[in-house]
Structure formats: C-alpha cells, structure tokens
Design a protein around this motif. Structure first.
Motif, mmCIF file in Angstrom:
data_model
loop_
_atom_site.group_PDB
_atom_site.id
_atom_site.type_symbol
_atom_site.label_atom_id
_atom_site.label_comp_id
_atom_site.label_asym_id
_atom_site.label_seq_id
_atom_site.Cartn_x
_atom_site.Cartn_y
_atom_site.Cartn_z
ATOM 1 N N UNK A 197 -3.337 -2.402 -19.976
ATOM 2 C CA UNK A 197 -4.582 -1.623 -19.997
ATOM 3 C C UNK A 197 -4.964 -1.185 -18.585
ATOM 4 N N UNK A 198 -5.003 -2.152 -17.640
ATOM 5 C CA UNK A 198 -5.362 -1.822 -16.262
ATOM 6 C C UNK A 198 -4.318 -0.901 -15.623
ATOM 7 N N UNK A 199 -3.045 -1.144 -15.979
ATOM 8 C CA UNK A 199 -1.951 -0.372 -15.387
ATOM 9 C C UNK A 199 -2.032 1.087 -15.802
ATOM 10 N N UNK A 200 -2.303 1.326 -17.074
ATOM 11 C CA UNK A 200 -2.311 2.702 -17.588
ATOM 12 C C UNK A 200 -3.614 3.426 -17.281
ATOM 13 N N UNK A 201 -4.740 2.735 -17.385
ATOM 14 C CA UNK A 201 -6.029 3.414 -17.202
ATOM 15 C C UNK A 201 -6.424 3.502 -15.735
ATOM 16 N N UNK A 202 -5.774 2.681 -14.886
ATOM 17 C CA UNK A 202 -6.138 2.608 -13.467
ATOM 18 C C UNK A 202 -7.626 2.307 -13.302
ATOM 19 N N UNK A 203 -8.128 1.458 -14.205
ATOM 20 C CA UNK A 203 -9.538 1.057 -14.155
ATOM 21 C C UNK A 203 -9.625 -0.459 -14.330
ATOM 22 N N UNK A 204 -10.454 -1.096 -13.513
ATOM 23 C CA UNK A 204 -10.701 -2.526 -13.725
ATOM 24 C C UNK A 204 -12.208 -2.757 -13.806
ATOM 25 N N UNK A 205 -12.585 -3.778 -14.545
ATOM 26 C CA UNK A 205 -13.994 -4.125 -14.739
ATOM 27 C C UNK A 205 -14.326 -5.376 -13.922
ATOM 28 N N UNK A 206 -15.231 -5.230 -12.992
ATOM 29 C CA UNK A 206 -15.757 -6.389 -12.244
ATOM 30 C C UNK A 206 -17.268 -6.384 -12.480
ATOM 31 N N UNK A 207 -17.646 -6.640 -13.725
ATOM 32 C CA UNK A 207 -19.048 -6.483 -14.119
ATOM 33 C C UNK A 207 -19.899 -7.708 -13.821
ATOM 34 N N UNK A 208 -19.260 -8.746 -13.242
ATOM 35 C CA UNK A 208 -20.052 -9.896 -12.800
ATOM 36 C C UNK A 208 -20.473 -9.727 -11.330
ATOM 37 N N UNK A 209 -20.225 -8.542 -10.761
ATOM 38 C CA UNK A 209 -20.668 -8.240 -9.393
ATOM 39 C C UNK A 209 -21.483 -6.952 -9.410
ATOM 40 N N UNK A 210 -22.491 -6.900 -8.529
ATOM 41 C CA UNK A 210 -23.247 -5.649 -8.381
ATOM 42 C C UNK A 210 -22.429 -4.665 -7.573
ATOM 43 N N UNK A 211 -22.835 -3.415 -7.620
ATOM 44 C CA UNK A 211 -22.163 -2.375 -6.833
ATOM 45 C C UNK A 211 -22.180 -2.753 -5.348
ATOM 46 N N UNK A 212 -23.319 -3.268 -4.898
ATOM 47 C CA UNK A 212 -23.479 -3.594 -3.478
ATOM 48 C C UNK A 212 -22.566 -4.749 -3.056
ATOM 49 N N UNK A 213 -22.526 -5.801 -3.883
ATOM 50 C CA UNK A 213 -21.692 -6.951 -3.510
ATOM 51 C C UNK A 213 -20.206 -6.634 -3.674
ATOM 52 N N UNK A 214 -19.853 -5.788 -4.638
ATOM 53 C CA UNK A 214 -18.449 -5.385 -4.804
ATOM 54 C C UNK A 214 -18.006 -4.495 -3.638
ATOM 55 N N UNK A 215 -18.936 -3.682 -3.138
ATOM 56 C CA UNK A 215 -18.649 -2.865 -1.949
ATOM 57 C C UNK A 215 -18.365 -3.780 -0.762
ATOM 58 N N UNK A 216 -19.142 -4.846 -0.632
ATOM 59 C CA UNK A 216 -18.917 -5.819 0.450
ATOM 60 C C UNK A 216 -17.541 -6.469 0.301
ATOM 61 N N UNK A 217 -17.154 -6.765 -0.951
ATOM 62 C CA UNK A 217 -15.829 -7.340 -1.196
ATOM 63 C C UNK A 217 -14.735 -6.377 -0.749
ATOM 64 N N UNK A 218 -14.869 -5.113 -1.130
ATOM 65 C CA UNK A 218 -13.861 -4.122 -0.729
ATOM 66 C C UNK A 218 -13.809 -3.985 0.784
ATOM 67 N N UNK A 219 -14.965 -3.972 1.420
ATOM 68 C CA UNK A 219 -14.990 -3.838 2.884
ATOM 69 C C UNK A 219 -14.314 -5.037 3.541
ATOM 70 N N UNK A 220 -14.433 -6.213 2.938
ATOM 71 C CA UNK A 220 -13.713 -7.377 3.459
ATOM 72 C C UNK A 220 -12.204 -7.160 3.314
ATOM 73 N N UNK A 221 -11.777 -6.714 2.137
ATOM 74 C CA UNK A 221 -10.347 -6.517 1.886
ATOM 75 C C UNK A 221 -9.760 -5.420 2.771
ATOM 76 N N UNK A 222 -10.572 -4.422 3.114
ATOM 77 C CA UNK A 222 -10.111 -3.321 3.968
ATOM 78 C C UNK A 222 -10.348 -3.631 5.459
#
Length: 328
Positions: A197-222
């Motif tokens: 599902x994730x491979x074909x749709x290129x979409x993942x659900x991280x709905x236990x995080x807010x947009x703001x905290x998920x942005x912080x996660x991405x900024x850490x990874x980048x």
C-alpha cells in the motif's frame, strides 16, 4: 651580491633561498616572498655561528593579524658532498626580526641553500580568542561540505524538490523523500520495500503526530532542526524515535529530558521513561524524587500518578524508597 642572489623561490608551502656567494663575515637579507597572506624575509649573518632569521614584512597585516607560524628550516651546501642541517619544528608568533633566530654551527661559505617549509600558518587575533589556520584542514573542509549538504537538504524539504512521498499527519500533509526516510529508519525502509500500500500510493499515515511535530521530525532527519523546535517537540520526537527505530534520536531526547527535570514534570518524565525503557531518565527521576527528597514537593500529584502507573513501576519506586530510607 650576484644576480638573483636575494631572490626566494616559493611553491605551495615551501620557500627556497639559493645564496651564490657568502663570505666568512657577511650579512645578507632576501627579497620579500609571499606565503599565506604575509610577505616574508629571510636574513643571514655570521658571527661564529651562522644566524638565520625569518620574519614577516612590517605591514598593517602583520601588525593587526600577526602570524603564528609552525615551520622547519633546512640549510645545505651546494657542493658535491651535500651536507644538511635541519632545525627542530618551531612554532611561535612572528612579528619582528628579533622574534626568531636559528644559530647553525657550520662553516658554510660560498654557495648554499636555505629551505623553509611552513607546516601551518595561523592568524593571531588581536582581541584574544583562538588562533585559526589560514589553510583549510580536514575538519574545516568537512565542516564546509557538511554545511553545503545541509543547505541542499533544507531546500529539498522546504521546496519539496523531487519529493516522492506524502505524509498525512493529524492536522495536515507534508511532502518528503523516501530515500531520506529509508536511510534514517529501518522501519520506513521496510515499509517502502515490503508494504504494497505504502509502496504503490507513496503515502504514509503518521496521524499520531501533529503537522508541527512531524515537521520537527523531518527537520531532524534532514539535519536542519533548530534547538527551539527540538525542545518544544521532544516528547513527540521521542515517541517517533521509538516507533520508527531512529538511531540516535532516542538518546538525544533522553539526555534533553534529563537536563530540565523539575518538580512540575518529574512524574510525567518518569512515566515516559518507563513507557520507552529509558533507563538513564528513569534512574534520574527516581534519584530526583527520593535521594534529593523532591517526593515531598509532588505529594498532591503522586496520588493521581499511582492510580494510573504501571504495577512494575510502582514496585520499582517502592524498592527505591526502601533503599534510600534504609537505616545506616
């Protein structure tokens, strides 16, 4: 003095002065030569020993930014049987003619060669502080390369350059790159590799995080997270680090949560430590509460805490009480 007798040839960090004619009682000074940001002189004189001076040309640059030079000198005769005199490694601030002299016990006359190899040249700051090399070191090059890479990664994230992944959070969507997430987390890597599902749709659900905290996660990874954002979203980042097995992030969060432990957050931190198996944080919380007696400051909150705390955690707290209050 013969033609070219005062000229010093340079290449890279080497300087060479070929002296065609030098008698038993003489003094000679070279033409200026440039190494680094300074012009330099060599001079020689004989008075029992051969005295060699190395000094920067008096100028605004040498006065305001005097060099700290680390260098080796070598003197050799130009005859058929070459003899060499090599100095130790010298390191010192060079401002004037008198700051450095090397006495060489040699009877060289006629033609001989003086070589100087500059191993490092640092600028000595006038207002104190640490001297810095004018030549890029491996560390400096690595730092420049890292900054350039982080700038590129930041643009990739901010401008969604070739983004191939959509992340759905609790209150919005973000664009990211499968390669970055896969390299940072074996869970993401497995998700994109095996999960159809994730491979074909290129979409993942991280709905236990807010947009703001998920942005912080991405900024850490980048690699572009700011300190304020990290501190604000530590608990959410800790949860994500645990869920997605992100190496290093869990440790950084644990150390950070231990840094600002206080009576207002110690019980919450203790619960987080138990939930995510953070042994250092758990030990820190128990020490804070019992060894330092802060349990008295949170008496009102403890009742509520015990109603919801894990049974094993309560047993551990009880053991801690017995240890601290054991009669000496």
């Amino acid at each position: 003095m013969a033609m070219g007798d005062s000229r010093v040839d340079t290449i890279a960090r080497l300087a060479q002065w070929k002296i065609d004619n030098f008698g038993p009682c003489s003094y000679k000074k070279s033409d200026p030569f440039k190494v680094g940001i300074w012009n330099w002189y060599l001079s020689i004189e004989r008075n029992r020993y051969l005295y060699i001076h190395l000094f920067p040309e008096p100028s605004r640059v040498s006065k305001e930014q005097p060099p700290i030079a680390r260098f080796i000198l070598r003197v050799s005769n130009a005859g058929s049987s070459r003899r060499f005199y090599i100095s130790p490694v010298h390191e010192r601030i060079l401002r004037t003619y008198d700051d450095f002299v090397w006495p060489v016990d040699t009877s060289f006359v006629g033609r001989f060669i003086i070589d100087v190899e500059f191993l490092d040249l640092k600028i000595c700051p006038l207002n104190g502080g640490e001297a810095s090399s004018i030549w890029p070191s491996e560390g400096k090059l690595q730092s420049i390369a890292s900054q350039s890479t982080l700038s590129c990664l930041s643009r990739m994230l901010d401008d969604a350059i070739h983004a191939d992944l959509t992340i759905i959070t609790a209150d919005g969507t973000l664009r990211a790159h499968k390669a970055i997430l896969s390299a940072s987390s074996p869970v993401f890597q497995s998700m994109f590799h095996h999960n159809l599902r994730e491979k074909e749709s290129s979409t993942i659900h991280i709905e236990d995080m807010s947009l703001e905290s998920c942005t912080a996660l991405l900024r850490y990874l980048y690699g572009t997270i700011k300190q304020d954002d990290f501190w604000k979203h530590r608990l959410a980042l800790l949860g994500a680090a645990n869920k997605y097995d992100i190496t290093g992030l869990k440790d950084v969060c644990e150390d950070s949560l231990l840094e600002d432990l206080n009576s207002g957050n110690v019980l919450e931190r203790l619960n987080e430590a138990w939930l995510y198996q953070l042994h250092k944080l758990k030990k820190g919380c128990l020490t804070f509460l019992f060894d330092f007696g802060k349990i008295y400051d949170v008496r009102d909150e403890v009742n509520n805490f015990f109603q919801h705390a894990d049974r094993e955690l309560m047993m551990e707290m009880f053991q801690e009480v017995l240890t601290v209050w054991r009669p000496v």
